[in-house]
Design a protein around this motif. Structure first.
Motif, mmCIF file in Angstrom:
data_model
loop_
_atom_site.group_PDB
_atom_site.id
_atom_site.type_symbol
_atom_site.label_atom_id
_atom_site.label_comp_id
_atom_site.label_asym_id
_atom_site.label_seq_id
_atom_site.Cartn_x
_atom_site.Cartn_y
_atom_site.Cartn_z
ATOM 1 N N SER A 1 85.796 53.392 55.013
ATOM 2 C CA SER A 1 86.362 54.553 55.672
ATOM 3 C C SER A 1 87.356 55.161 54.705
ATOM 4 O O SER A 1 88.487 54.729 54.618
ATOM 5 C CB SER A 1 87.043 54.159 56.970
ATOM 6 O OG SER A 1 87.655 55.270 57.534
ATOM 7 N N ALA B 1 88.381 58.259 54.627
ATOM 8 C CA ALA B 1 89.107 59.433 55.111
ATOM 9 C C ALA B 1 90.608 59.270 54.908
ATOM 10 O O ALA B 1 91.293 60.189 54.459
ATOM 11 C CB ALA B 1 88.788 59.676 56.570
ATOM 12 N N HIS C 1 77.327 61.909 49.560
ATOM 13 C CA HIS C 1 78.637 61.895 50.219
ATOM 14 C C HIS C 1 79.681 61.236 49.323
ATOM 15 O O HIS C 1 80.828 61.680 49.262
ATOM 16 C CB HIS C 1 78.537 61.183 51.567
ATOM 17 C CG HIS C 1 77.877 62.009 52.628
ATOM 18 N ND1 HIS C 1 78.589 62.643 53.622
ATOM 19 C CD2 HIS C 1 76.583 62.349 52.823
ATOM 20 C CE1 HIS C 1 77.742 63.304 54.393
ATOM 21 N NE2 HIS C 1 76.516 63.152 53.931
ATOM 22 N N LEU D 1 83.196 62.611 47.831
ATOM 23 C CA LEU D 1 84.443 61.836 47.933
ATOM 24 C C LEU D 1 85.044 61.614 46.546
ATOM 25 O O LEU D 1 86.240 61.810 46.339
ATOM 26 C CB LEU D 1 84.167 60.490 48.620
ATOM 27 C CG LEU D 1 85.334 59.509 48.633
ATOM 28 C CD1 LEU D 1 86.458 60.007 49.521
ATOM 29 C CD2 LEU D 1 84.882 58.135 49.086
ATOM 30 N N TRP E 1 82.723 57.644 54.546
ATOM 31 C CA TRP E 1 83.931 58.331 55.029
ATOM 32 C C TRP E 1 84.794 57.471 55.898
ATOM 33 O O TRP E 1 84.361 56.568 56.518
ATOM 34 C CB TRP E 1 83.543 59.614 55.765
ATOM 35 C CG TRP E 1 82.909 60.557 54.805
ATOM 36 C CD1 TRP E 1 81.582 60.864 54.734
ATOM 37 C CD2 TRP E 1 83.557 61.286 53.740
ATOM 38 N NE1 TRP E 1 81.373 61.738 53.705
ATOM 39 C CE2 TRP E 1 82.559 62.014 53.082
ATOM 40 C CE3 TRP E 1 84.888 61.389 53.302
ATOM 41 C CZ2 TRP E 1 82.843 62.834 52.002
ATOM 42 C CZ3 TRP E 1 85.158 62.195 52.229
ATOM 43 C CH2 TRP E 1 84.154 62.910 51.584
#
Lengths: 169, 189
Positions: free
Chosen positions: A11, A13, B132, B136, B189
């Motif tokens: 993760s 984010a 993705h 990132l 993510w």
């Protein structure tokens, strides 16, 4: 189905949010009252939390002899949400330490910030187990998927690190 | 599946090259307007007097016998001095401490790195996850520089390595990660 598995998933984010905050803070400056150095610490801690969590569950699943629930200490089979083992817990510290020491070696962290990052990763990983045992897979909480728990996990790791950094650095 | 990525990689290379040229054009006057003034100066100095360009590049003595040789020498100098300009600009982006690398440069660097590492990365990421991760990686390089990028890549490699520990036993128990541990967008993510 995956919500029933102890899955360790990335993760980033939180990491990217810390990166953006570092960018806005500028080198040596502040963003929302927090210095860029602390955001970098938050970034390293969020990744340390992720690796700590991955190490804990994957090593726990592979080598955990006795696994029990973090909340009730009931014995459960390996792979259950919120299950912990001595082997997994030891591995989680190793995982957090690897990322934190890399942060030190590239000059992201000062030597004093390394234990903070490892500590934050360790605490956040255990909080994740509690969340997994109590919230994940429950009725009316279907949105609480593994990915959501992981995001909260990294957020907690970064927050603990930044808070400790403000107090001790 | 890897073949698909390889063919995408080819068009990527061309695109990246164009992007790089554009970035260099803006940052160091590689082919653009910024260099033209210097070129004119060189031509108007046909006696071959040694002088220094604004970026301290010493131009060797030129003793032209015809207009053609001036043009040839000038072209050569333009290439030599632009090469001198590109390296510091690139090194600066590559080793930038506090991040703050322009997004286009960060993207170009990431495309190069991802193409270079694609055979390794596609063992750890699904095809979608690959793109993705590229997004990132670009974001991390632009904001945190190479340190932030390498820290995240280290996480990916170590995390994937530990996921594969006793994979067969985990699969038997039904507690292994899906897709052999390859990460999709939701894991990136």
């Amino acid at each position: 189905m995956s919500s029933f598995l102890v899955a360790t998933r990335g993760s980033a984010a939180t990491g990217l949010a810390c990166g953006l905050a570092t960018y806005f803070a500028d080198k040596g400056g502040k963003f929302l009252g927090i210095t860029s150095e602390l955001y970098i610490l938050g970034y390293v801690a969020s990744l340390a939390t992720k690796l700590s969590d991955t190490f804990a569950s994957e090593i726990g699943k592979a080598y955990g002899k006795t696994t029990f629930l973090i909340t009730t200490l009931q014995r459960v089979s390996p792979g259950t949400e919120g299950a912990i083992s001595a082997e997994g817990t030891a591995a989680s510290i190793v995982g957090g330490a690897l990322i934190s020491l890399f942060g030190l070696s590239v000059g992201f962290l000062s030597p004093k910030a390394v234990p903070i990052s490892i500590f934050a990763a360790f605490v956040a990983t255990n909080i994740e187990s509690v969340l997994g045992a109590t919230l994940q897979g429950k009725k009316n909480l279907e949105w609480m998927t593994n990915e959501v728990v992981n995001f909260i996990n990294t957020l907690i790791g970064a927050a603990i690190a930044i808070a400790c950094g403000m107090l001790f650095l | 599946m890897i073949g698909t990525i390889s063919s995408i990689g080819y068009s990527y290379k061309i695109f990246t090259l164009l992007l790089f040229l554009q970035v260099l054009d803006q940052s160091s006057g590689f082919v653009g307007v910024g260099r033209k003034a210097t070129l004119t100066q060189k031509v108007s100095n046909p006696l071959g007097v040694r002088y220094q360009t604004p970026n301290q590049a010493i131009i060797p003595v030129v003793r032209p016998h015809s207009t053609q040789s001036i043009t040839q020498q000038t072209k050569l100098h333009a290439i030599q001095s632009s090469a001198r300009d590109i390296l510091p600009a690139l090194t600066k982006s590559l080793l930038s401490y506090g991040g703050k690398v322009p997004l286009s440069q960060a993207f170009a660097l990431n495309v190069f790195l991802f193409i270079g590492l694609r055979s390794k990365l596609l063992k750890l990421l699904t095809n979608q996850g690959f793109f993705h991760a590229l997004a990132l990686g670009t974001g991390l390089w632009a904001t945190l520089g190479w340190r932030g990028w390498t820290t995240c890549v280290l996480y990916l490699f170590l995390g994937s390595a530990v996921t594969k520990v006793k994979m067969q036993e985990k699969e038997k128990l039904g507690i292994a990660e899906g897709r052999g541990g390859r990460r999709g967008p939701e894991n990136v993510w």
